[in-house]
Design a protein around this motif. Structure first.
Motif, PDB file in Angstrom:
ATOM      1  N   HIS A 116     103.468  55.604  22.481  1.00  0.00           N
ATOM      2  CA  HIS A 116     103.377  54.635  23.482  1.00  0.00           C
ATOM      3  C   HIS A 116     104.076  54.948  25.104  1.00  0.00           C
ATOM      4  O   HIS A 116     103.293  54.139  25.823  1.00  0.00           O
ATOM      5  CB  HIS A 116     104.096  53.379  22.875  1.00  0.00           C
ATOM      6  N   HIS A 120     102.122  54.598  28.133  1.00  0.00           N
ATOM      7  CA  HIS A 120     102.004  53.939  29.851  1.00  0.00           C
ATOM      8  C   HIS A 120     101.732  54.981  30.811  1.00  0.00           C
ATOM      9  O   HIS A 120     101.555  54.120  31.546  1.00  0.00           O
ATOM     10  CB  HIS A 120     103.310  53.508  29.601  1.00  0.00           C
ATOM     11  N   SER A 144     110.064  50.071  31.518  1.00  0.00           N
ATOM     12  CA  SER A 144     110.174  49.355  30.587  1.00  0.00           C
ATOM     13  C   SER A 144     110.959  48.183  29.856  1.00  0.00           C
ATOM     14  O   SER A 144     112.044  48.105  29.972  1.00  0.00           O
ATOM     15  CB  SER A 144     108.872  49.416  29.605  1.00  0.00           C
ATOM     16  N   ASP A 323     102.368  45.789  27.978  1.00  0.00           N
ATOM     17  CA  ASP A 323     102.330  46.521  26.534  1.00  0.00           C
ATOM     18  C   ASP A 323     100.414  46.025  26.403  1.00  0.00           C
ATOM     19  O   ASP A 323      99.682  45.039  26.855  1.00  0.00           O
ATOM     20  CB  ASP A 323     102.670  46.280  25.525  1.00  0.00           C
TER      21      ASP A 323
HETATM   22 ZN    ZN Z   1     105.313  49.080  26.426  1.00  0.00          ZN
END
Ligand code: ZN
Ligand code: KG4
Length: 357
Positions: A116, A120, A144, A323
């Motif tokens: 993840h 990003h 984040s 996200d």
């Molecule tokens: Zn994220």
């Protein structure tokens, strides 16, 4: 190559279809923010249940959107399924992973597990005309709700963490502040807005995110490339207590000035560590991703830092900062070496770091 991506690591249920890593054919995001607002933060069990309820509808919607856009004629045109397998909340990750496994197996196509945080850092390339390979070597900055990390990317697909927060992430620091000030959740957008009038001013001398001596070394990192935001949150708590005196329920005066000062402490520390990291190596670009990169003051500060260092600042379109699954499907195109031979072999990895697979 057309990849269908699925994301469910936190409080967004998302599916997207992306061609050749950058051309977004569809991008559907269902955000659970309203469900978590009463609790002032994400509740894993609520997140997991909502992912279960929404995941099929979100996948169908992404397929329909891509068909309507003329990008594919149906699911049979999808060449691989990509899914976030970490980091994130285990019960939330499991929902997306199981949906992705089922889809990949039923279609008889590969499943690609995607990190993840690395995803990003792919967001600046979505719908852009710059190829990731041409932007290397790059300094990645992932900011984040769960991460604040500086990542060395000598070539596309190679990541190593050179600095990070040693406690709270930048987004978490924003979210905790609004909880304390009674301003709701999530905190970043609220503080960004409240601070607008005074942005760039620090009326209150909040700590600038310096880690306590020795803590960075314990993590094997250079203190000049690390942040610590837990002291900032405590400083805000003490400041508010001081204002309220003997009455713990007294209204807090001058909230916009407090927000501007608090935001400046976070933005200055991120800008300072970024400037230091850019001096350590020769980079072509600074690639930024994550929900906090929506922050107006941070965008402006990073623009100045990148200009001064002579590197290109690459930032995602606002719809790809938070996200989403387009970043998962997009990065998967470059991570095909990680395609599971058998879909069932991919498992969730809640504490995955950038560069780890
Ligand atoms: Zn994220
Ligand atoms: O990337 P993201 O959607 O989810 C995670 O992977 O964590 O980031 C969510 C975080 C939240 O902490 C939220 O407060 C923060 O991004 N955020 C912002 C802004 N918009 C969202 N922080 C600062 N300024 C904003 N405008």
């Amino acid at each position: 190559m057309t990849i269908l991506g699925i994301e469910s690591s936190c409080d967004e249920t998302a599916c997207a279809i992306v061609k050749d890593g950058v051309e977004v054919l569809s991008n559907v995001v269902y955000t659970q923010i309203k469900l978590h607002q009463p609790w002032g933060g994400v509740v894993p069990e609520i997140a997991s249940r909502a992912h279960v309820e929404k995941i099929s509808g979100v996948i169908y919607a992404a397929v329909d959107e891509a068909v309507a856009a003329g990008g594919i004629s149906g699911l049979t045109d999808v060449d691989a399924v990509a899914v976030t397998y970490g980091p994130g909340l285990a019960p939330a990750l499991l929902v997306g992973l199981n949906a992705a496994k089922g889809l990949a197996m039923s279609l008889g196509i590969p499943l690609i597990g995607v990190n993840h945080i690395e995803a990003h850092l792919h967001t600046p390339f979505l719908e852009s005309n710059m190829s990731p390979e041409d932007a290397m070597p790059a300094l990645g900055l992932a900011v984040s709700g769960g991460h604040t990390s500086w990542i060395d990317m000598p070539e596309y697909g190679t990541y190593s963490i050179i600095g990070q927060t040693l406690d709270d992430a930048a987004g978490e620091a924003f979210d905790k502040a609004t909880k304390l000030l009674g301003l709701g959740y999530p905190g970043g957008p609220v503080i960004d807005k409240m601070a607008k009038e005074y942005a760039g001013n620090d009326f209150i001398a909040f700590p600038k995110g310096r880690p306590r001596p020795g803590t960075a070394a314990l993590a094997g990192l250079d203190a000049d490339l690390c942040t610590s935001f837990s002291g900032l949150k405590t400083a805000l708590l003490n400041y508010v207590r001081g204002l309220r005196g003997d009455n713990p329920d007294a209204p807090i005066p001058d909230i916009p000035r407090i927000c501007a000062s608090y935001q400046k402490a976070i933005v200055d520390s991120i800008a300072d560590r970024t400037a230091t990291a850019l001096k350590r190596r020769r980079y072509s670009s600074l690639s930024v991703g994550g929900g906090v990169s929506l922050n107006g003051a941070l965008r402006e500060a990073l623009g100045k830092v990148a200009d001064k260092a002579g590197v290109k600042l690459l930032m995602a379109k606002p719809k790809y900062c938070g996200d989403n699954a387009a970043m998962i499907a997009g990065l998967a195109y470059y991570r095909q070496n990680l395609a599971g031979v058998e879909a069932e072999r991919v498992d969730v990895h809640p504490s995955l770091e950038a560069g780890e697979h």
